[in-house]
Write an enzyme that holds these catalytic residues in place. Structure first.
Site, short mmCIF file in Angstrom:
data_model
loop_
_atom_site.label_atom_id
_atom_site.label_comp_id
_atom_site.label_asym_id
_atom_site.label_seq_id
_atom_site.Cartn_x
_atom_site.Cartn_y
_atom_site.Cartn_z
N TYR A 40 17.54 -3.97 13.45
CA TYR A 40 17.12 -4.00 12.04
C TYR A 40 18.11 -4.82 11.22
CZ TYR A 40 15.61 -2.30 7.46
OH TYR A 40 15.15 -2.21 6.16
N SER A 67 0.80 -1.22 0.00
CA SER A 67 0.00 0.00 0.00
C SER A 67 0.83 1.28 0.00
CB SER A 67 -0.94 0.01 1.21
OG SER A 67 -0.20 -0.06 2.42
#
Length: 267
Positions: free
Chosen positions: A142, A11
């Site tokens: 991360y 999206s």
């Protein structure tokens, strides 16, 4: 029939760019979002999927298969950024990041494999990160979650090769997206022993994203991979120095490479 492509996190950001690019090339693209209703003007079809919810993953795959009868390409793109001194990042945030960046992609792969095995064909592309090739200061969680997905891909490839299903990684560098807005970052705590240096590195990370390349580069590389009969195990896409940093890590002594990183981040 056009190939059916499922993209997690379709999206916004890189996923949106990939979906729109492949749709223009004639692919039947399904993107995913936790809240598809928030994107009524999406140029690709969106189905509800939360990578942290196995039931929602299975439901999304069922929808795509019921509407098309196939899934030819899975692009595991959904991911989340996280920054902070490892000592100060709450454990629940560390677990949440691994849920999104590692366990989620694994569960999506598990959900599509039976269909691909039935088809005797399929391609899975895991979107990792150049940061996953090295432990970066204040981005260690991360780096670890993305690096783990790189290694999972290497193992998975060998386990599924007999089913005519291919798998590869694509590791982007910094691209101009909204990842910073959705990223968890530990606050720059007043009086923290990391306050000054973490604050400076956090600003540098945000600046790098804001100056990043056009996500179209990733979309073009994805398109190339899909049309490559026998994809490589690892792909990198981004600025030359970001990609070259991986080469340097491979050839330089560990402490020399660490010194380069310390100098880069002014630590």
């Amino acid at each position: 029939m056009s190939k059916v492509v499922l993209i997690t996190g379709g999206s916004s950001g890189i996923g949106k760019s990939i979906g729109e690019f492949l749709s223009q090339k004639g692919y039947n693209v399904y993107g995913t979002s936790r809240s598809p209703q928030r994107y009524p003007k999406s140029k690709i079809k969106l189905v509800a999927l939360d990578v942290a919810d196995v039931e929602s993953i299975e439901d999304a795959v069922k929808i795509v298969v019921s509407e098309t009868g196939q899934i030819d390409v899975l692009i595991n793109n959904a991911g989340a950024g996280i920054t902070g001194p490892i000592e100060e990042i709450p454990n629940e945030e560390i677990k949440r990041n691994f849920e999104t960046n590692l366990f989620g992609p694994i569960n999506v792969i598990k959900a599509v494999l039976p269909q691909m095995r039935q088809q005797n064909s399929g391609l899975i592309i895991n979107v990792t990160s150049i940061a996953g090739y090295m432990g970066l200061p204040y981005r260690g969680i991360y780096s670890a979650s993305k690096g783990a997905l790189e290694l999972i891909t290497e193992a998975f490839r060998m386990e599924i090769k007999d089913f005519n299903i291919q798998m590869t990684n694509i590791a982007p560098g910094d691209f101009e997206t909204n990842i910073a807005a959705g990223r968890y970052h530990a606050p720059v705590a007043k009086g923290s022993p990391y306050e000054v240096k973490y604050g400076a590195v956090l600003k540098a990370i945000d600046d790098d994203v804001n100056k990043g390349n056009d996500p179209l580069m990733v979309s073009q590389m994805i398109f190339k991979i899909i049309n490559t009969p026998n994809p490589r195990i690892h792909y990198k896409v981004g600025a030359f120095m970001q990609k070259f940093s991986i080469v340097l890590k491979r050839i330089l002594p560990d402490k020399v490479y660490e010194k380069l990183l310390l100098n880069h981040y002014k630590l």
